[in-house]
Design an enzyme around this catalytic site. Structure first.
Site, PDB file in Angstrom:
ATOM      1  N   ASP A  62     -92.782   2.004  -2.233  1.00  0.00           N
ATOM      2  CA  ASP A  62     -93.240   2.724  -3.213  1.00  0.00           C
ATOM      3  C   ASP A  62     -94.263   2.100  -4.243  1.00  0.00           C
ATOM      4  OD1 ASP A  62     -91.593   1.045  -4.709  1.00  0.00           O
ATOM      5  OD2 ASP A  62     -90.879   2.573  -6.094  1.00  0.00           O
ATOM      6  N   TYR A  64     -96.916   0.228  -6.802  1.00  0.00           N
ATOM      7  CA  TYR A  64     -96.314  -1.075  -7.606  1.00  0.00           C
ATOM      8  C   TYR A  64     -96.103  -0.367  -9.051  1.00  0.00           C
ATOM      9  CZ  TYR A  64     -98.649  -4.292  -4.504  1.00  0.00           C
ATOM     10  OH  TYR A  64     -98.806  -5.012  -3.303  1.00  0.00           O
ATOM     11  N   PHE A  75     -99.394  -1.802  -0.697  1.00  0.00           N
ATOM     12  CA  PHE A  75     -99.671  -2.915  -0.831  1.00  0.00           C
ATOM     13  C   PHE A  75    -101.119  -3.271  -1.606  1.00  0.00           C
ATOM     14  CE2 PHE A  75     -97.072  -3.199   3.019  1.00  0.00           C
ATOM     15  CZ  PHE A  75     -95.723  -3.985   2.391  1.00  0.00           C
ATOM     16  N   HIS A 182     -89.871  -8.606   5.887  1.00  0.00           N
ATOM     17  CA  HIS A 182     -90.863  -8.074   4.690  1.00  0.00           C
ATOM     18  C   HIS A 182     -91.640  -9.291   4.214  1.00  0.00           C
ATOM     19  CE1 HIS A 182     -92.252  -5.917   0.939  1.00  0.00           C
ATOM     20  NE2 HIS A 182     -92.285  -4.972   1.542  1.00  0.00           N
TER      21      HIS A 182
END
Length: 217
Positions: A62, A64, A75, A182
């Site tokens: 989701d 930031y 990202f 991740h």
């Protein structure tokens, strides 16, 4: 069709936008908290990378939750954000180690314009409350995007268990599917660092007869 959806090209025809999006948009509008990213940026990933241009898909979680950071792409952050979020910083470490690129900012729109769809599975978040909108139903959009994009050979970068859990929505085909840890500080050293996703994607694109991605863009 609303002007907001008109800018999405072929994505606007996904069932999500008639069956789910009106209720989600209303719920977001009625939430009294500060919601990120701003409304006009919420669908930016789809606007910048229409289905016919999508060659690579990178899934995020989701946006930031820090005001001023999220601008609609997984990202990616606005060009003036310093310091970079830690996951993005780790992505850039791997980018440098893999292909020697040192990005001047955390703005990844240059990737998006080359066909790299940077899609979060949830597209809104209350400021300061990560995963605060995960129950609104955004996830169906990612499911439908994966199904549509996989009608053609596509490279999928699935970082972490949440992204890998969506692989079932990718239709069978001549795809490249990269699965690693991740890039977050909690897991990056458990298989993300050293995975060389950027060079791997470009080798695959070359084999497909397509232009490579300029990761420095």
């Amino acid at each position: 069709m609303s002007a907001e959806l008109a800018g999405l090209g072929g994505w606007s025809e996904l069932p999500f936008f008639t069956e789910c999006y009106p209720a989600i948009a209303q719920a977001v509008a009625e939430d009294p908290r500060v919601i990120l990213p701003p409304t006009e940026q919420r669908l930016a990933a789809l606007s910048l990378t229409p289905p016919e241009a999508t060659r690579v898909v990178i899934l995020g979680q989701d946006p930031y939750p820090t005001p001023g950071h999220a601008h609609g792409l997984a990202f990616s952050v606005a060009p003036d954000v310093r310091p970079l979020p830690r996951s993005l910083n780790n992505i850039f470490k791997e980018l440098q180690d893999d292909v020697g690129v040192v990005k001047p900012s955390g703005d990844l729109r240059g990737w998006a314009r080359q066909g790299v769809l940077l899609l979060n599975t949830v597209l809104s978040v209350p400021a300061g409350e990560a995963n605060g909108h995960k129950a609104l139903g955004w996830q169906r959009l990612a499911h439908e995007v994966l199904a549509l994009s996989s009608r053609r050979p596509t490279a999928y970068i699935l970082w972490g268990k949440q992204a890998q859990g969506l692989e079932k929505y990718i239709q069978p085909g001549d795809h490249l599917i990269l699965r690693t840890a991740h890039p977050s500080p909690l897991s990056a050293r458990r298989g993300f660092f050293g995975s060389r996703p950027f060079s791997t994607v470009n080798r695959w694109l070359t084999e497909q007869g397509q232009p490579t991605i300029d990761w420095n863009a």
